[in-house]
Design a protein around this motif. Structure first.
Motif, mmCIF file in Angstrom:
data_model
loop_
_atom_site.group_PDB
_atom_site.id
_atom_site.type_symbol
_atom_site.label_atom_id
_atom_site.label_comp_id
_atom_site.label_asym_id
_atom_site.label_seq_id
_atom_site.Cartn_x
_atom_site.Cartn_y
_atom_site.Cartn_z
ATOM 1 N N ALA A 1 -6.027 7.804 5.485
ATOM 2 C CA ALA A 1 -7.142 7.126 6.309
ATOM 3 C C ALA A 1 -7.046 5.979 5.896
ATOM 4 O O ALA A 1 -7.608 4.929 6.820
ATOM 5 N N SER A 2 -6.858 5.279 4.787
ATOM 6 C CA SER A 2 -7.254 3.866 4.346
ATOM 7 C C SER A 2 -6.318 2.943 4.448
ATOM 8 O O SER A 2 -6.465 1.742 4.409
ATOM 9 N N ARG A 3 -5.141 3.384 4.889
ATOM 10 C CA ARG A 3 -3.876 2.490 4.908
ATOM 11 C C ARG A 3 -3.985 1.384 5.785
ATOM 12 O O ARG A 3 -3.755 0.173 5.627
ATOM 13 N N MET A 4 -4.363 1.614 7.112
ATOM 14 C CA MET A 4 -4.572 0.813 8.239
ATOM 15 C C MET A 4 -5.605 -0.383 7.780
ATOM 16 O O MET A 4 -5.416 -1.346 8.137
ATOM 17 N N PRO A 5 -6.917 0.210 7.708
ATOM 18 C CA PRO A 5 -7.908 -0.774 7.545
ATOM 19 C C PRO A 5 -7.491 -1.655 6.148
ATOM 20 O O PRO A 5 -7.834 -2.912 6.319
ATOM 21 N N ILE B 1 -3.735 -5.470 1.355
ATOM 22 C CA ILE B 1 -2.379 -5.288 0.928
ATOM 23 C C ILE B 1 -1.298 -5.934 2.163
ATOM 24 O O ILE B 1 -1.767 -6.566 3.312
ATOM 25 N N ASP B 2 -0.123 -6.468 1.904
ATOM 26 C CA ASP B 2 0.728 -7.073 2.692
ATOM 27 C C ASP B 2 1.634 -6.127 3.684
ATOM 28 O O ASP B 2 2.177 -6.594 4.677
ATOM 29 N N ILE B 3 1.837 -4.910 3.031
ATOM 30 C CA ILE B 3 2.537 -4.171 3.977
ATOM 31 C C ILE B 3 2.318 -2.651 3.441
ATOM 32 O O ILE B 3 1.801 -2.345 2.451
ATOM 33 N N ILE B 4 2.609 -1.811 4.480
ATOM 34 C CA ILE B 4 2.336 -0.320 4.340
ATOM 35 C C ILE B 4 3.733 0.429 3.952
ATOM 36 O O ILE B 4 4.239 0.275 4.792
ATOM 37 N N ALA B 5 3.596 1.083 2.796
ATOM 38 C CA ALA B 5 5.033 1.883 2.514
ATOM 39 C C ALA B 5 4.488 3.246 2.235
ATOM 40 O O ALA B 5 4.573 3.697 1.066
ATOM 41 N N ALA B 6 3.835 4.020 3.159
ATOM 42 C CA ALA B 6 3.043 5.297 2.801
ATOM 43 C C ALA B 6 3.183 6.450 3.640
ATOM 44 O O ALA B 6 2.365 7.039 4.220
ATOM 45 N N THR B 7 4.267 7.085 3.732
ATOM 46 C CA THR B 7 4.669 8.295 4.536
ATOM 47 C C THR B 7 4.239 7.994 6.078
ATOM 48 O O THR B 7 3.642 9.129 6.495
ATOM 49 N N MET B 8 4.107 6.755 6.540
ATOM 50 C CA MET B 8 3.368 6.525 7.684
ATOM 51 C C MET B 8 4.380 6.625 9.015
ATOM 52 O O MET B 8 5.178 6.012 9.230
ATOM 53 N N GLY C 1 0.849 -1.003 0.191
ATOM 54 C CA GLY C 1 -0.076 0.096 -0.058
ATOM 55 C C GLY C 1 0.840 1.076 0.164
ATOM 56 O O GLY C 1 1.543 1.214 0.977
ATOM 57 N N VAL C 2 0.697 1.913 -1.158
ATOM 58 C CA VAL C 2 1.749 3.079 -1.269
ATOM 59 C C VAL C 2 0.968 4.368 -1.621
ATOM 60 O O VAL C 2 -0.270 4.400 -1.890
ATOM 61 N N LYS C 3 1.502 5.849 -1.291
ATOM 62 C CA LYS C 3 0.745 6.844 -1.873
ATOM 63 C C LYS C 3 0.944 7.041 -3.331
ATOM 64 O O LYS C 3 2.176 6.544 -3.723
ATOM 65 N N ASP C 4 0.074 7.559 -4.179
ATOM 66 C CA ASP C 4 0.367 7.958 -5.469
ATOM 67 C C ASP C 4 0.178 9.478 -5.881
ATOM 68 O O ASP C 4 0.234 9.727 -6.997
ATOM 69 N N SER C 5 0.093 10.119 -4.818
ATOM 70 C CA SER C 5 0.123 11.800 -5.168
ATOM 71 C C SER C 5 0.945 12.464 -3.830
ATOM 72 O O SER C 5 0.665 13.417 -3.601
ATOM 73 N N THR C 6 2.249 11.910 -3.634
ATOM 74 C CA THR C 6 2.975 12.438 -2.656
ATOM 75 C C THR C 6 4.051 12.296 -2.845
ATOM 76 O O THR C 6 4.890 11.586 -2.363
ATOM 77 N N PRO C 7 4.815 13.401 -3.782
ATOM 78 C CA PRO C 7 5.915 13.174 -4.308
ATOM 79 C C PRO C 7 7.013 13.781 -3.056
ATOM 80 O O PRO C 7 6.529 14.517 -2.047
ATOM 81 N N GLY D 1 7.851 4.301 9.670
ATOM 82 C CA GLY D 1 8.025 3.016 9.610
ATOM 83 C C GLY D 1 7.334 2.274 8.475
ATOM 84 O O GLY D 1 6.190 2.779 8.093
ATOM 85 N N LEU D 2 7.493 1.171 8.179
ATOM 86 C CA LEU D 2 6.763 0.412 7.131
ATOM 87 C C LEU D 2 5.668 -0.643 8.149
ATOM 88 O O LEU D 2 6.217 -0.927 9.148
ATOM 89 N N GLY D 3 4.440 -0.589 7.702
ATOM 90 C CA GLY D 3 3.482 -1.115 8.662
ATOM 91 C C GLY D 3 3.137 -2.540 8.014
ATOM 92 O O GLY D 3 3.061 -2.588 7.187
ATOM 93 N N MET D 4 3.181 -3.545 9.348
ATOM 94 C CA MET D 4 2.799 -4.849 9.100
ATOM 95 C C MET D 4 1.711 -5.169 9.950
ATOM 96 O O MET D 4 1.512 -4.470 10.927
ATOM 97 N N ARG D 5 1.013 -6.219 9.566
ATOM 98 C CA ARG D 5 0.034 -6.761 10.602
ATOM 99 C C ARG D 5 0.351 -7.219 11.960
ATOM 100 O O ARG D 5 1.640 -7.654 12.015
ATOM 101 N N LYS D 6 -0.311 -7.027 13.131
ATOM 102 C CA LYS D 6 0.158 -7.081 14.365
ATOM 103 C C LYS D 6 0.426 -8.708 14.714
ATOM 104 O O LYS D 6 -0.294 -9.315 14.193
ATOM 105 N N GLY D 7 1.556 -8.709 15.210
ATOM 106 C CA GLY D 7 1.990 -10.064 15.455
ATOM 107 C C GLY D 7 2.455 -11.076 14.314
ATOM 108 O O GLY D 7 2.735 -12.249 14.322
#
Ligand code: GLU
Length: 274
Positions: free
Chosen positions: A87-91, A98-105, A42-48, A221-227
């Motif tokens: 707002a949508s990256r954690m849900p 998605i497997d991982i968040i890489a989105a300015t988080m 999961g990534v941003k597409d309008s955040t250069p 940080g890169l976000g992953m599922r808990k545990g």
């Protein structure tokens, strides 16, 4: 096969063939990603320059994407990028899209109750974009309308830092910046590195500035599922290796080095800090 049996079989086939992300209740994303041969990020597409659509290739590129590419290379798998908003990256992660968040988080204790984070791979701080010459201190923003993105730490921090301000939350930062250009807000606030990216891409950048007013520190940080222990360990190990062998620094220089429009100094290294 009875009706229910064939439904399950069809579902199983669908999951195998679409390359979709791992079901949320499956524990080991590392094994699952290797098995399906694709890392869905999961990534941003309008955040250069973290995640945005490159005009020439029409592909999503950026600092965050390069970290995903480096992880996928180590895993020997393909990459699939799915645009997310703040707002949508954690849900999206929790629901298994998605497997991982890489989105300015930003990694922070509140979010870490819900998901796991890698070591910080970027550090910035929250600032403002304003029309040139209008703001020199936080006090100048008292009672003003300030734009930011829904579901961001920026939204929370600014409400705390300037309680008299009216915070207007948009889906993304370009929308907030448009509101500033139209005079609907007096400032846009988020992480300095994002503001620098927005400003660099703006055709009328001479009219705006980022004053030296910082209200927080934001480690990404890169976000992953808990545990998801194996996956978190793999990602952290990869990040530390990338710091050691210069790969992480090279990615920073590619997007923020002196020849880029953003030109920030790398004031951090990736370390094994919680
Ligand atoms: N880093 C902040 C956050 O995670 C602001 C940037 C964003 O909205 O992604 O909320």
């Amino acid at each position: 096969m009875n009706k229910l049996g064939s439904l399950f079989a069809a579902l199983a086939l669908m999951m195998l063939t679409t390359g979709s992300a791992l079901a949320a209740d499956t524990a080991d994303t590392l094994a699952a990603v290797k098995a399906k041969g694709v890392l869905v990020a999961g990534v941003k597409d309008s955040t250069p320059p973290f995640g945005y659509i490159d005009e020439a290739s029409r592909k999503i590129v950026g600092y965050d994407i390069d970290f995903i590419n480096a992880l996928a290379k180590r895993l020997g798998v393909q990459v699939e990028l799915k645009p997310v908003t703040s707002a949508s990256r954690m849900p999206q992660l929790q629901e298994g899209h998605i497997d991982i968040i890489a989105a300015t988080m930003t990694k922070n204790p509140e979010r870490a109750k819900v998901i796991d984070f890698s070591h910080a791979y970027f550090i910035t701080g929250q600032k403002f974009i304003t029309k040139k010459g209008t703001i020199t201190s936080l006090q100048d923003l008292e009672g003003k309308r300030i734009g930011t993105a829904k579901g961001s730490t920026s939204e929370q921090n600014v409400a705390k830092a300037i309680p008299t301000a009216t915070v207007l939350s948009f889906d993304d930062y370009p929308q907030a910046f448009l509101a500033l250009q139209q005079g609907k807000v007096a400032a846009v606030t988020t992480d300095e590195a994002i503001l620098a990216g927005i400003l660099a891409k703006s055709p009328n950048k001479d009219k705006f500035e980022i004053p030296h007013v910082q209200i927080s520190e934001e480690p990404y940080g890169l976000g992953m599922r808990k545990g998801d222990t194996n996956f978190v360990a793999f990602v952290n190990q990869a990040l530390l290796e990338m710091e050691q062998n210069g790969e992480a620094k090279a990615i920073f220089e590619k997007w923020f080095g002196p020849t880029t429009p953003y030109s920030l100094e790398r004031t951090f290294t990736i370390t094994a800090v919680k």
